[in-house]
Design a protein around this motif. Structure first.
Motif, PDB file in Angstrom:
ATOM      1  N   UNK A  31      34.546  37.607  48.112  1.00 56.04           N
ATOM      2  CA  UNK A  31      34.468  38.876  47.395  1.00 56.04           C
ATOM      3  C   UNK A  31      33.461  39.834  48.015  1.00 56.04           C
ATOM      4  N   UNK A  32      32.508  39.310  48.745  1.00 56.65           N
ATOM      5  CA  UNK A  32      31.492  40.115  49.431  1.00 56.65           C
ATOM      6  C   UNK A  32      31.403  39.633  50.877  1.00 56.65           C
ATOM      7  N   UNK A  33      31.101  40.553  51.791  1.00 53.08           N
ATOM      8  CA  UNK A  33      30.964  40.197  53.198  1.00 53.08           C
ATOM      9  C   UNK A  33      29.630  40.714  53.735  1.00 53.08           C
ATOM     10  N   UNK A  34      28.540  40.032  53.407  1.00 51.34           N
ATOM     11  CA  UNK A  34      27.252  40.482  53.942  1.00 51.34           C
ATOM     12  C   UNK A  34      27.147  40.150  55.432  1.00 51.34           C
ATOM     13  N   UNK A  35      26.152  40.664  56.059  1.00 56.23           N
ATOM     14  CA  UNK A  35      25.865  40.310  57.435  1.00 56.23           C
ATOM     15  C   UNK A  35      24.446  39.766  57.482  1.00 56.23           C
ATOM     16  N   UNK A  36      24.051  39.263  58.606  1.00 50.80           N
ATOM     17  CA  UNK A  36      22.699  38.717  58.769  1.00 50.80           C
ATOM     18  C   UNK A  36      21.905  39.650  59.680  1.00 50.80           C
ATOM     19  N   UNK A  37      20.661  39.900  59.284  1.00 56.32           N
ATOM     20  CA  UNK A  37      19.799  40.708  60.143  1.00 56.32           C
ATOM     21  C   UNK A  37      19.209  39.818  61.231  1.00 56.32           C
ATOM     22  N   UNK A  38      18.360  40.376  62.063  1.00 58.79           N
ATOM     23  CA  UNK A  38      17.804  39.596  63.179  1.00 58.79           C
ATOM     24  C   UNK A  38      16.963  38.417  62.691  1.00 58.79           C
ATOM     25  N   UNK A  39      16.463  38.488  61.460  1.00 56.97           N
ATOM     26  CA  UNK A  39      15.691  37.378  60.893  1.00 56.97           C
ATOM     27  C   UNK A  39      16.562  36.359  60.177  1.00 56.97           C
ATOM     28  N   UNK A  40      17.888  36.559  60.185  1.00 54.01           N
ATOM     29  CA  UNK A  40      18.804  35.623  59.565  1.00 54.01           C
ATOM     30  C   UNK A  40      19.010  35.827  58.072  1.00 54.01           C
ATOM     31  N   UNK A  41      18.455  36.911  57.531  1.00 52.43           N
ATOM     32  CA  UNK A  41      18.604  37.174  56.095  1.00 52.43           C
ATOM     33  C   UNK A  41      19.908  37.908  55.821  1.00 52.43           C
ATOM     34  N   UNK A  42      20.518  37.575  54.667  1.00 55.26           N
ATOM     35  CA  UNK A  42      21.728  38.285  54.233  1.00 55.26           C
ATOM     36  C   UNK A  42      21.360  39.740  53.962  1.00 55.26           C
ATOM     37  N   UNK A  53      29.799  45.229  40.225  1.00 59.78           N
ATOM     38  CA  UNK A  53      30.072  45.771  38.886  1.00 59.78           C
ATOM     39  C   UNK A  53      31.554  45.648  38.570  1.00 59.78           C
ATOM     40  N   UNK A  54      32.391  45.952  39.533  1.00 61.24           N
ATOM     41  CA  UNK A  54      33.840  45.825  39.364  1.00 61.24           C
ATOM     42  C   UNK A  54      34.209  44.370  39.079  1.00 61.24           C
ATOM     43  N   UNK A  55      33.616  43.439  39.810  1.00 64.73           N
ATOM     44  CA  UNK A  55      33.893  42.017  39.617  1.00 64.73           C
ATOM     45  C   UNK A  55      33.541  41.604  38.194  1.00 64.73           C
ATOM     46  N   UNK A  56      32.380  42.011  37.720  1.00 67.63           N
ATOM     47  CA  UNK A  56      31.948  41.647  36.367  1.00 67.63           C
ATOM     48  C   UNK A  56      32.887  42.206  35.309  1.00 67.63           C
ATOM     49  N   UNK A  57      33.280  43.446  35.463  1.00 66.89           N
ATOM     50  CA  UNK A  57      34.187  44.068  34.501  1.00 66.89           C
ATOM     51  C   UNK A  57      35.550  43.392  34.551  1.00 66.89           C
ATOM     52  N   UNK A  58      36.047  43.151  35.752  1.00 68.64           N
ATOM     53  CA  UNK A  58      37.356  42.521  35.901  1.00 68.64           C
ATOM     54  C   UNK A  58      37.362  41.131  35.265  1.00 68.64           C
ATOM     55  N   UNK A  59      36.287  40.388  35.423  1.00 68.92           N
ATOM     56  CA  UNK A  59      36.207  39.065  34.802  1.00 68.92           C
ATOM     57  C   UNK A  59      36.224  39.174  33.277  1.00 68.92           C
ATOM     58  N   UNK A  60      35.546  40.158  32.729  1.00 73.35           N
ATOM     59  CA  UNK A  60      35.526  40.343  31.272  1.00 73.35           C
ATOM     60  C   UNK A  60      36.922  40.630  30.735  1.00 73.35           C
ATOM     61  N   UNK A  61      37.773  41.247  31.545  1.00 71.27           N
ATOM     62  CA  UNK A  61      39.135  41.552  31.124  1.00 71.27           C
ATOM     63  C   UNK A  61      40.131  40.467  31.505  1.00 71.27           C
ATOM     64  N   UNK A  62      39.638  39.324  31.962  1.00 68.80           N
ATOM     65  CA  UNK A  62      40.511  38.186  32.183  1.00 68.80           C
ATOM     66  C   UNK A  62      41.062  38.018  33.583  1.00 68.80           C
ATOM     67  N   UNK A  63      40.614  38.821  34.539  1.00 68.52           N
ATOM     68  CA  UNK A  63      41.072  38.635  35.911  1.00 68.52           C
ATOM     69  C   UNK A  63      40.405  37.395  36.496  1.00 68.52           C
ATOM     70  N   UNK A  64      41.153  36.626  37.268  1.00 70.67           N
ATOM     71  CA  UNK A  64      40.598  35.474  37.969  1.00 70.67           C
ATOM     72  C   UNK A  64      39.955  35.961  39.267  1.00 70.67           C
ATOM     73  N   UNK A  65      39.112  35.125  39.855  1.00 69.59           N
ATOM     74  CA  UNK A  65      38.487  35.521  41.118  1.00 69.59           C
ATOM     75  C   UNK A  65      39.526  35.744  42.225  1.00 69.59           C
TER      76      UNK A  65
END
Length: 162
Positions: A31-42, A53-65
């Protein structure tokens, strides 16, 4: 904000109210595609706040992941969604919600007299679903799923052997 800076997972958690572990889970679900910086952090895009926010709302309305992932996959990659993108997504979202509301109204209207094979009362079951004839239409609580006894005249006739 330059891509090299991005948002930390901690900031994203603080901003959205989600636990860091939840954000990581959403990442593993595609659902998310982060990248890593030079220090390896997301690092995350600012648009990921809106996605979460969209994911949270969609889950409340019964959408599956998986359903949510399919919706998000319709968005252009790499940048924040345009108002047109969100409008297009929300049309399908509204259709799903409308269908869900219809299902809930049927359930609400029939719940006090009908569940499972068609009712909660063995006396009524003998009248409206003798020999579990509603089961011929498929598995599950047929009447709550939208089937009606009127659609099956043989169901609505009282069973004389009862």
């Amino acid at each position: 904000m330059a891509r090299s800076a991005g948002l930390s997972i901690g900031y994203l958690a603080e901003r959205t109210g989600l636990a860091v572990s939840a954000i990581r889970y959403y990442e593993t679900q595609g659902l998310l595609q982060p990248w890593r910086n030079s220090g390896g952090q997301r690092r995350f895009e600012r648009a990921d706040i809106r996605k979460l926010s969209f994911i949270l709302i969609a889950q409340k309305f019964g959408f599956t992941l998986p359903q949510i992932r399919a919706l998000l996959d319709e968005l252009p990659g790499g940048g924040p969604p345009s108002p047109e993108d969100w409008e297009r997504l929300s049309r399908g979202f509204r259709e799903h919600i409308t269908a869900r509301i219809n299902e809930l109204e049927i359930m609400r209207d029939r719940l006090d007299g009908c569940i499972g094979c068609g009712c909660l009362s063995l006396k009524q079951c003998a009248l409206y679903n003798s020999n579990d004839i509603a089961g011929a239409a498929g598995s599950g609580p047929r009447y709550l799923l939208g089937d009606t006894p009127q659609a099956h005249p043989e169901i609505t006739k009282p069973n004389p052997s009862v």
